[in-house]
Enzyme design. Structure first.
Site, PDB file in Angstrom:
ATOM      1  N   VAL A   1     -27.434 -27.974  22.636  1.00 49.47           N
ATOM      2  CA  VAL A   1     -26.634 -26.882  22.094  1.00 49.47           C
ATOM      3  C   VAL A   1     -27.457 -26.072  21.102  1.00 49.47           C
ATOM      4  CG1 VAL A   1     -24.461 -28.123  22.388  1.00 49.47           C
ATOM      5  CG2 VAL A   1     -25.689 -28.292  20.215  1.00 49.47           C
ATOM      6  N   SER A   2     -26.990 -24.839  20.852  1.00 46.81           N
ATOM      7  CA  SER A   2     -27.580 -23.952  19.852  1.00 46.81           C
ATOM      8  C   SER A   2     -29.068 -23.735  20.147  1.00 46.81           C
ATOM      9  CB  SER A   2     -27.328 -24.514  18.449  1.00 46.81           C
ATOM     10  OG  SER A   2     -27.550 -23.535  17.457  1.00 46.81           O
ATOM     11  N   ASN A   3     -29.949 -23.984  19.182  1.00 44.39           N
ATOM     12  CA  ASN A   3     -31.374 -23.816  19.449  1.00 44.39           C
ATOM     13  C   ASN A   3     -31.839 -24.734  20.566  1.00 44.39           C
ATOM     14  OD1 ASN A   3     -31.646 -21.883  17.470  1.00 44.39           O
ATOM     15  ND2 ASN A   3     -32.623 -23.218  15.976  1.00 44.39           N
TER      16      ASN A   3
ATOM     17  N   GLY B   1     -30.054 -25.580  23.079  1.00 43.59           N
ATOM     18  CA  GLY B   1     -29.620 -24.940  24.310  1.00 43.59           C
ATOM     19  C   GLY B   1     -30.560 -23.832  24.729  1.00 43.59           C
TER      20      GLY B   1
ATOM     21  N   GLY C   1     -24.753 -25.478  25.549  1.00 42.18           N
ATOM     22  CA  GLY C   1     -23.667 -24.927  24.754  1.00 42.18           C
ATOM     23  C   GLY C   1     -24.195 -23.988  23.700  1.00 42.18           C
TER      24      GLY C   1
END
EC number: 3.1.1.22
Length: 696
Positions: A308-310, A312, A333
Site C-alpha cells: 500500500v501507499s509508497n 503500492g 492499495g
C-alpha cells in the site's frame, strides 16, 4: 528462535571440483548451483521461529499482544537486543496500517486470528517459519536496501507462491506486515519485504550514532558499510554543523542524496529474486553433498506484487520494469505513484473532466502544505476530526495567521479569515483534491503528515545534504513544553528502528524551523513557518535545485505488460489524492497498454489513506477501512490466478459509514462493507484509451 547461521558468498576454485567429486554420490552433480544474487552485500542472516515463543507475523505477541496499547519493552532501554527491536518493530508497524479497535474491525474482519475466509479460527495467529535478512547494495556500501524473506512452515514447495510486501511510507523492512505480509503468510506464501532504501535509517549527528540492519546501534565510523545509513558529511563539516545546530538528526529518505524513490521498482524486483534464492536454499536439490541447487527459476513461482501507499507505487513500478517474469500479478492499495501522463489522457467524474489530475507528489504535497492550515479555518470544515496534541486555541491561531500571511503575499484572496480560508480550499479543489476529502484537510496538516512529507521529499528530490537545512528546516529533539530544540532526556536512537516511520516527526525526533535555536515548525512563527513552506513550494514551481529532473526520474509509464492487476483506493484520500494517483494511472494505462490491459480499479467511497486513524473521534463515524477491500482484492486475484475466475470490473464501491457519536461509533458490520460486485451496473467505472470516467 533459532539462528541457523550466516549464509555467505564464497569464491570457488579448484576446491569446488574436489568437493563435487567427493559429493557426487550424495546429489545431482550436474544440477545448477543456487547462487546468491550479486546485489546481496555481505552475509545473509537466517533465523527460524517456532511459532510459539516467537513467530513471523506477531513476533510472539499473538493477536492479543499486538492489540495491547503498551508497546513491548526492552530489558535494557539503552541497549535493546535485535530480538527486542524486531518485536517492537512488528508491533509498531502492524498497528500503523490497520484499525486496531475491536469496534473498528480488528479481531473480527482482520487480524492474526481471522482466516482467509474472514472467520475467527486461528487463535492467537502465530505463524512458524524462517526469515532471511540481508542488504542489497551496488558495491558502494551506501545503498544498503534491507531485504527480508519470510518462509512460513506451511509453504508448499509443490505449489509455490511469493507475495511482495514493500514497505509503506518510509518505514523499515516490516512496514507492510499487516498490509500484505499477513495475507501472504496465511496463504502459505513466502513474503518478500524490502525497505525501499529509506528504511527508517537515522543518524544522530551529535553522537555520530547510526543503526545497523537489525536496529542495533553503532558508531558511524566503526559501522562503516554495515550502517543502514550514514550521512555523507566530512568530519570537519559535521563538527561545524553540530556546533551551530546541535541535537540534529539525518534520515535516509531525506538525506541520502540518492533520490531512493527512483529505485523502488528495481529493489522490489530484487526482493523477489532474493526470495527465489531463499526458497531454492530451503527446497532445492542437494548437490556437491551439501550445497543446494536451483529448483525454481524466474517465472516458476506465482508471485503477487502487493503493498500500500509508497509500497503500492513500488509494486506498480516493479511490474512495469519486470522483463524476466518475476511478477505474475499486482494488487495494491492507495498507491503513491507519479505518472508520466500523455497529453491526450483524460480523467472524468460523472462525465465531466476533473480540474486537475496526474500531478506528481512534489507538486500537490508542497501546495497542500502551504494552503491546508488556512483552508482548515473554513466554517465549512467545522467538525473535522482534530488530530493534534496542540491546544485547540493554538491550532486556530495558526490557521488564522497562515491565512493572513497568505493574503499579504497575494496567494489567497479575501479580506477576512473566512473568505481567505474559502479561497484556499477552492484552490485545493482546483488542484485536484476532491470535496470528499475536505474534512481531512485539517487532520492531514495537524497530524504533521503533510509537512513531514513536503520536507522529506523536497530534500530527496533535490538530493540535499542534512547540513543544507533545506528551506531552513531540520530534524531535532525538542523541549516538550516549548517546542524549542533541546537535548533529549534520553537518546531516541535505541528505539528508532522499532517505533520510527522514517519521516520526522517520529520516535521523538521532530520537524523544526531554524529560527535561532530552532523550534517545532508549528510554533516557530505565528504563521507556522510560512517562509519555509513557501520555499518548499517554490522549489517545485520555479524548478530549483534539480527538483524537476529528480521528479521525472521517479515517474512511471503505467505499462504493466498485460499482467493482471488490481488497484484499490479510497475516494476521500487527502494524502495521495485519487485524481493524481489511481485515476491518473488507469487513464494512462489505457494508452500504454490499450487492449492488453488487465488492470481493474476499485474506488471506495468513505475511504481515506490512514486506517490507523479510524478509531479517532470523527474518523470512526465517517470513514470505513480500505484495508478490508485490499484483502478482498488479494483473494479475488488469487482465485483469478489459480481458478481462472474473472476479476470483477472496475467500479465504485459505495460503503456505509458507521455514524453515531464521534469517538463512540457503533461497531463495524458487513452492512458497512458491501462486496466487490461482479455486475456493478451504474457503479461501473468506464475506461478506454487514455480515459477514465468515475461515477459520482
Amino acid at each position: 528462535m533459532t539462528k541457523l547461521g550466516w549464509g555467505r558468498r564464497v569464491v570457488w576454485g579448484a576446491a569446488l571440483a574436489a568437493v563435487a567429486m567427493l559429493g557426487a554420490c550424495n546429489g545431482d552433480e550436474s544440477a545448477e548451483r543456487n547462487r546468491l544474487p550479486g546485489f546481496v552485500s555481505g552475509s545473509v542472516r537466517t533465523t527460524a521461529y517456532d511459532g510459539a515463543s516467537d513467530d513471523l507475523l506477531t513476533a510472539g505477541l499473538g493477536k492479543t499482544g499486538l492489540a495491547a496499547a503498551t508497546a513491548p519493552g526492552f530489558a535494557n532501554p539503552s541497549r535493546p537486543t535485535s530480538a527486542e527491536l524486531r518485536r517492537l518493530a512488528i508491533w509498531s508497524n502492524y498497528r500503523a496500517l490497520v484499525d486496531m479497535s475491536a469496534n473498528g474491525g480488528y479481531g473480527r474482519f482482520w487480524g492474526p486470528n481471522v482466516d482467509l475466509d474472514g472467520n475467527d479460527t486461528l487463535g492467537e495467529g502465530k505463524i512458524p517459519g524462517t526469515e532471511y535478512l540481508a542488504y542489497a547494495d551496488d558495491g558502494s556500501g551506501s545503498k544498503n536496501v534491507t531485504l527480508l524473506v519470510q518462509v512460513p512452515a506451511s509453504f508448499n514447495p509443490a505449489q509455490p507462491c511469493i507475495v511482495t510486501a514493500t514497505s509503506s511510507g518510509s518505514r523499515g523492512v516490516y512496514g507492510a506486515i499487516s498490509a500484505a505480509g499477513e495475507w501472504a503468510l496465511k496463504r502459505g506464501c513466502a513474503v518478500a519485504y524490502n525497505d525501499k532504501g529509506g528504511g527508517n535509517g537515522a543518524h544522530e549527528l551529535g553522537s555520530d550514532t547510526v543503526t545497523l540492519i537489525d536496529g542495533t546501534l553503532a558508531n558511524a565510523v566503526l559501522a562503516g558499510t554495515a550502517s543502514l545509513f550514514t550521512a555523507n558529511v566530512t568530519s570537519g563539516d559535521l563538527a561545524a554543523f553540530n556546533s551551530r545546530f546541535p541535537n540534529r538528526y539525518a534520515f535516509k529518505h531525506a538525506h541520502s542524496q540518492q533520490n531512493p524513490e527512483q529505485d523502488w521498482g528495481r529493489v522490489t524486483l530484487q526482493s523477489v529474486e532474493f526470495a527465489y534464492w531463499a526458497l531454492n536454499e530451503q527446497f532445492g536439490p542437494v548437490i556437491d553433498g551439501a550445497r543446494h541447487g536451483v529448483r525454481y527459476r524466474a517465472g516458476d513461482i506465482t508471485t503477487i506484487a502487493a503493498s500500500v501507499s509508497n509500497g503500492g507505487g513500488a509494486s506498480l513500478a516493479a511490474a512495469e520494469q519486470d522483463n524476466r517474469g518475476w511478477i505474475t500479478a499486482v494488487v495494491v492499495g492507495e498507491p503513491q505513484i507519479n505518472v508520466r501522463m500523455a497529453p491526450n489522457a483524460v480523467v472524468r467524474a460523472g462525465g465531466q473532466p476533473v480540474p486537475s489530475f496526474g500531478r506528481p507528489l512534489a507538486d500537490y504535497a508542497t501546495l497542500a502544505n502551504l494552503l491546508e492550515p488556512c483552508a482548515a479555518a473554513s466554517a465549512s470544515l467545522a467538525g473535522a476530526p482534530y488530530l493534534s496534541a496542540l491546544p485547540a486555541t493554538t491550532t486556530q491561531s495558526i490557521r488564522t495567521q497562515r491565512c493572513a500571511t497568505l493574503a499579504a503575499a497575494g496567494l489567497v484572496a479575501g479580506a477576512d479569515t473566512q473568505s481567505q480560508a474559502a479561497d484556499a480550499l477552492a484552490q485545493l479543489h482546483a488542484a485536484g483534491y476532491l470535496a470528499d476529502s475536505d474534512l481531512l484537510q485539517a487532520p492531514m496538516w495537524d497530524s504533521q503528515a503533510i509537512p513531514a512529507i513536503a520536507v522529506t521529499y523536497a530534500n530527496a528530490y533535490t538530493r540535499s545534504r542534512v547540513t543544507d537545512n533545506l528551506c531552513n528546516f531540520s530534524f531535532a529533539t525538542t523541549n516538550p513544553a516549548t517546542g524549542v530544540v533541546a537535548a533529549p532526556a534520553a537518546s531516541p536512537m535505541p528505539s528508532v528502528f522499532g517505533v520510527g516511520n522514517g519521516v520526522p516527526p517520529t520516535a521523538g525526533i521532530n520537524l523544526v524551523f531554524n529560527d535561532g535555536a530552532g523550534t517545532d515548525h508549528r510554533l516557530a512563527t505565528p504563521d507556522a513557518s510560512f517562509a519555509g513552506a513557501l520555499c518548499l513550494r517554490q522549489l517545485w514551481t520555479n524548478g530549483m535545485l534539480g527538483m524537476p529532473a529528480n521528479v521525472d526520474a521517479v515517474r512511471v509509464n503505467a505499462n504493466l505488460h498485460g499482467k493482471p492487476a488490481i488497484i484499490v483506493q479510497g475516494r476521500s484520500d487527502a494524502l495521495v489524492p485519487v485524481n493524481h494517483a489511481s485515476r491518473a494511472y488507469v487513464a494512462q494505462n489505457g494508452i500504454s497498454e490499450a487492449g492488453r490491459s488487465q488492470l481493474v480499479f476499485y474506488e471506495v467511497t468513505n475511504g481515506q489513506h490512514f486506517d490507523a486513524f479510524l478509531s479517532v473521534p470523527g474518523f470512526d463515524t465517517r470513514f470505513v477501512p480500505v484495508h478490508y477491500y485490499n484483502v478482498q482484492a488479494l483473494n479475488l486475484m488469487w482465485r483469478h490466478l489459480k481458478n481462472g475466475a474473472p476479476l470483477p470490473p472496475s467500479q465504485v464501491i459505495r460503503t456505509v459509514p458507521r455514524g453515531g457519536t464521534p469517538g463512540a461509533a457503533p461497531a463495524l458490520t458487513s452492512a458497512n462493507l458491501p462486496p466487490i460486485s461482479t455486475a456493478p451496473g451504474a457503479n461501473a467505472i468506464a475506461t478506454g484509451v487514455g480515459t477514465i470516467d468515475v461515477p459520482l
